[in-house]
Motif scaffolding. Structure first.
Motif, PDB file in Angstrom:
ATOM      1  N   GLN A 100       0.807  -1.095   0.059  1.00 58.73           N
ATOM      2  CA  GLN A 100       0.067   0.028  -0.112  1.00 58.73           C
ATOM      3  C   GLN A 100       0.720   1.186  -0.330  1.00 58.73           C
ATOM      4  OE1 GLN A 100      -2.887  -0.745   3.545  1.00 58.73           O
ATOM      5  NE2 GLN A 100      -4.502  -0.005   1.620  1.00 58.73           N
ATOM      6  N   VAL A 101       0.912   1.854  -0.999  1.00 58.89           N
ATOM      7  CA  VAL A 101       0.893   3.296  -1.301  1.00 58.89           C
ATOM      8  C   VAL A 101       0.353   4.436  -0.720  1.00 58.89           C
ATOM      9  CG1 VAL A 101       2.754   4.868  -2.634  1.00 58.89           C
ATOM     10  CG2 VAL A 101       2.824   2.372  -2.901  1.00 58.89           C
ATOM     11  N   ASP A 102       1.062   5.348   0.507  1.00 60.26           N
ATOM     12  CA  ASP A 102       0.165   6.684   0.941  1.00 60.26           C
ATOM     13  C   ASP A 102       0.120   7.653  -1.287  1.00 60.26           C
ATOM     14  OD1 ASP A 102      -0.039   9.479   1.578  1.00 60.26           O
ATOM     15  OD2 ASP A 102      -0.687   8.426   3.242  1.00 60.26           O
ATOM     16  N   PRO A 103      -1.528   8.231  -0.752  1.00 64.10           N
ATOM     17  CA  PRO A 103      -1.289   8.925  -2.470  1.00 64.10           C
ATOM     18  C   PRO A 103      -0.744  10.524  -2.407  1.00 64.10           C
ATOM     19  CG  PRO A 103      -3.448   8.385  -1.519  1.00 64.10           C
ATOM     20  CD  PRO A 103      -2.667   7.836  -0.276  1.00 64.10           C
ATOM     21  N   THR A 104      -0.717  10.640  -0.989  1.00 59.10           N
ATOM     22  CA  THR A 104      -0.099  12.162  -0.606  1.00 59.10           C
ATOM     23  C   THR A 104       1.290  12.363  -0.010  1.00 59.10           C
ATOM     24  OG1 THR A 104      -2.270  12.304  -0.032  1.00 59.10           O
ATOM     25  CG2 THR A 104      -0.289  14.680   0.870  1.00 59.10           C
TER      26      THR A 104
END
Length: 191
Positions: free
Chosen positions: A163-167
């Motif tokens: 999972q990668v933070d979109p911010t």
């Protein structure tokens, strides 16, 4: 000359009794008539990054999801205004085929994706930094807290769910197919 008549007569008998398959066998038995087929060209598999670039060249916008099925990539792209959506297939040779196009999407629903600071391509790069290998899936997940979900087939042979933070573009969670029942770690895993 006698030999030609015998060969012609034999061919006629073969045609009457054996049909085309027998002719092919007879022709292949004669070394003077045998043609060697050229070796098949190696298949050029397109990477996730290349499939994304090909899809965006065909339909500029923001990638919502990208998934490999055999040698074909299925790519969903949302237009930059959030109102358009297209489903594309990118072949192993990077040719793009449009499967479906919709021009009346709800722009408000697509706003978090369209305005995300981190793109699908950047999320793939972050996942590959954490787990070197090949991306097989990337998709926008906005159920609850928005994030990019990236699946990587690691060089270590394991499949990693990242999972990668979109911010921020940071990996917030990752786990492999060989992890325990939780299938993920609680913290940042940058192995």
């Amino acid at each position: 000359m006698k030999r030609s008549r015998y060969a012609s007569a034999a061919t006629a008998v073969v045609l009457m009794t054996g049909g085309p398959v027998a002719v092919a066998t007879t022709a292949a038995a004669d070394p003077a008539r045998t043609v060697t087929a050229a070796p098949a060209a190696p298949r050029a598999d397109v990477t996730a990054e290349s499939a994304a670039a090909a899809a965006l060249k065909h339909y500029p916008g923001v990638i919502e999801s990208l998934d490999k099925d055999g040698s074909v990539w299925h790519v969903d792209v949302i237009s930059k205004d959030g109102k358009g959506h297209v489903e594309l297939e990118v072949s192993a040779s990077a040719s793009v085929t449009e499967q479906d196009r919709d021009t009346d999407e709800n722009a408000a629903e697509n706003k978090p994706l369209v305005s995300a600071k981190v793109t699908a391509q950047q999320a793939m790069k972050a996942a590959l930094t954490a787990h070197p290998g090949q991306v097989t899936t990337v998709e926008w997940d906005d159920d609850g807290t928005a994030s990019w979900h990236v699946e990587v087939k690691g060089k270590d042979g394991r499949t990693w769910d990242v999972q990668v933070d979109p911010t921020t573009g940071k990996v917030t969670r990752s786990g492999s197919d060989s992890d325990s029942d939780s299938d993920s770690d609680d913290g940042d895993d940058n192995n």
